[in-house]
Enzyme design. Structure first.
Site: not given
Ligand code: FAD
Length: 281
Positions: A8, A10, A69, A99, A101, A115, A141, A208, A258
């Site tokens: 895949s 991106e 995304h 989720r 940032d 997320a 993370h 990055f 990916h």
């Molecule tokens: P989460 O899964 O919510 O985790 C974030 C942090 O919170 C982690 O440290 C986790 O351990 C912690 N956490 C999770 N749940 C809880 C809870 N219930 N209580 C306490 N702590 C918790 N960013 C963008 O803006 N746009 C994009 O298109 C984008 N694409 C991406 C694609 C991939 C494949 C990856 C790996 C990252 C991408 N990102 C993108 C970056 C991502 O948004 C960031 O890494 C962000 O900081 C975390 O997103 P997440 O979905 O992993 O968050």
């Protein structure tokens, strides 16, 4: 070795007409590898939202399975609903749910703090038809409070309805394998596809990586620093490192690869060809 690892690719949404033309040319060239799907990133808090939608629309129009995304932080439930409805009308069948940032200056996280909550919301509102990808972090993370907490939070994303995960990029295969062992011990059996970042530029990659918590092993960082003003040597070294990483991953049966393309053809094309994927005519 897994006999059918899926590719895949991106992309990120372009900001100009020229960028859009370039993106569609890169997309067309990489589609010749017949990837399982392609995806388009999205700026958390709404930035590049239109760019993502347009790029997804253009890619779907060529017949490619395209996953937008979607980030939840700082976005309302109504906005998320209408964005997804728009994608469903285009024919989207897969989303990468994150989720995100918060952009600098924004402090209000809104309803979707993690997320997991966005995954749950998509399942509650739109049922089970969409395939939902989530993010995973073999090097953990940057906000992680502990490796085991990170894995438990990943599990909650699967419990909320995610189907598979794509990892942040990494350059140490052992960190991925050890992560997968832990993930499986935590009861997650869904595919966790390694994210692969080609190495083509020292300054961009180190900046990055420092921001997103992806570890560049010291021996690689030192070589990249040495070659930072020698583009040919840096690219040759980067190709060698990433190709070996991919062979290692494929030999150990990963479900797919990916690629973070950064909207460039050659770095990804070179790696894919070297590891044995062929392009159709
Ligand atoms: P989460 O899964 O919510 O985790 C974030 C942090 O919170 C982690 O440290 C986790 O351990 C912690 N956490 C999770 N749940 C809880 C809870 N219930 N209580 C306490 N702590 C918790 N960013 C963008 O803006 N746009 C994009 O298109 C984008 N694409 C991406 C694609 C991939 C494949 C990856 C790996 C990252 C991408 N990102 C993108 C970056 C991502 O948004 C960031 O890494 C962000 O900081 C975390 O997103 P997440 O979905 O992993 O968050």
């Amino acid at each position: 070795m897994n006999t059918t690892p899926e590719l895949s690719f991106e992309f990120f949404p372009p900001r100009s007409v020229e960028g859009s033309e370039n993106l569609m040319a890169v997309h067309a060239e990489l589609m010749r590898f017949e990837p399982h799907f392609v995806s388009v990133t999205y700026g958390a808090g709404g930035s590049t939202q239109d760019g993502t939608f347009d790029a997804v629309k253009n890619m779907l129009a060529t017949g490619s399975s395209t996953a937008p995304h979607l980030t939840g932080v700082g976005t309302s439930r109504d906005d998320i609903k209408s964005i997804i409805q728009g994608y469903l009308e285009l024919g989207v069948k897969r989303l990468v749910v994150l989720r995100g940032d918060l952009p600098g200056g924004m402090v209000e996280r809104g309803h979707f703090k993690y997320a997991e909550q966005l995954v749950q919301f998509v399942r509650d509102e739109f049922g089970d038809d969409l395939h939902l990808e989530v993010a995973a972090y073999p090097d953990f993370h940057p906000e992680s409070t502990s490796p085991s907490n990170d894995i438990q939070y990943l599990k909650r994303k699967f419990d909320a309805g995610a189907n598979s995960a794509i990892t942040q990029y990494f350059y140490n295969a052992d960190s991925y394998f050890s992560f997968i062992d832990e993930v499986q011990r935590a009861g997650i059996s869904a595919p966790i596809v390694p994210g692969i970042m080609p190495i083509t530029n020292y300054a961009t990659l180190t900046r990055f990586s420092d921001a997103c918590g992806a570890e560049i092993p010291r021996w690689i960082r030192a070589r990249l620093e040495q070659y930072q003003h020698d583009e040919l040597s840096l690219k040759a070294f980067g190709l060698d490192v990433v190709t070996h990483l991919c062979f290692d991953l494929l030999d150990n049966g990963v479900p797919g690869l990916h690629f973070y393309t950064l909207n460039k053809t050659e770095p990804v094309q070179d790696i894919c060809k070297l590891i044995g994927f062929e392009q159709t005519n």
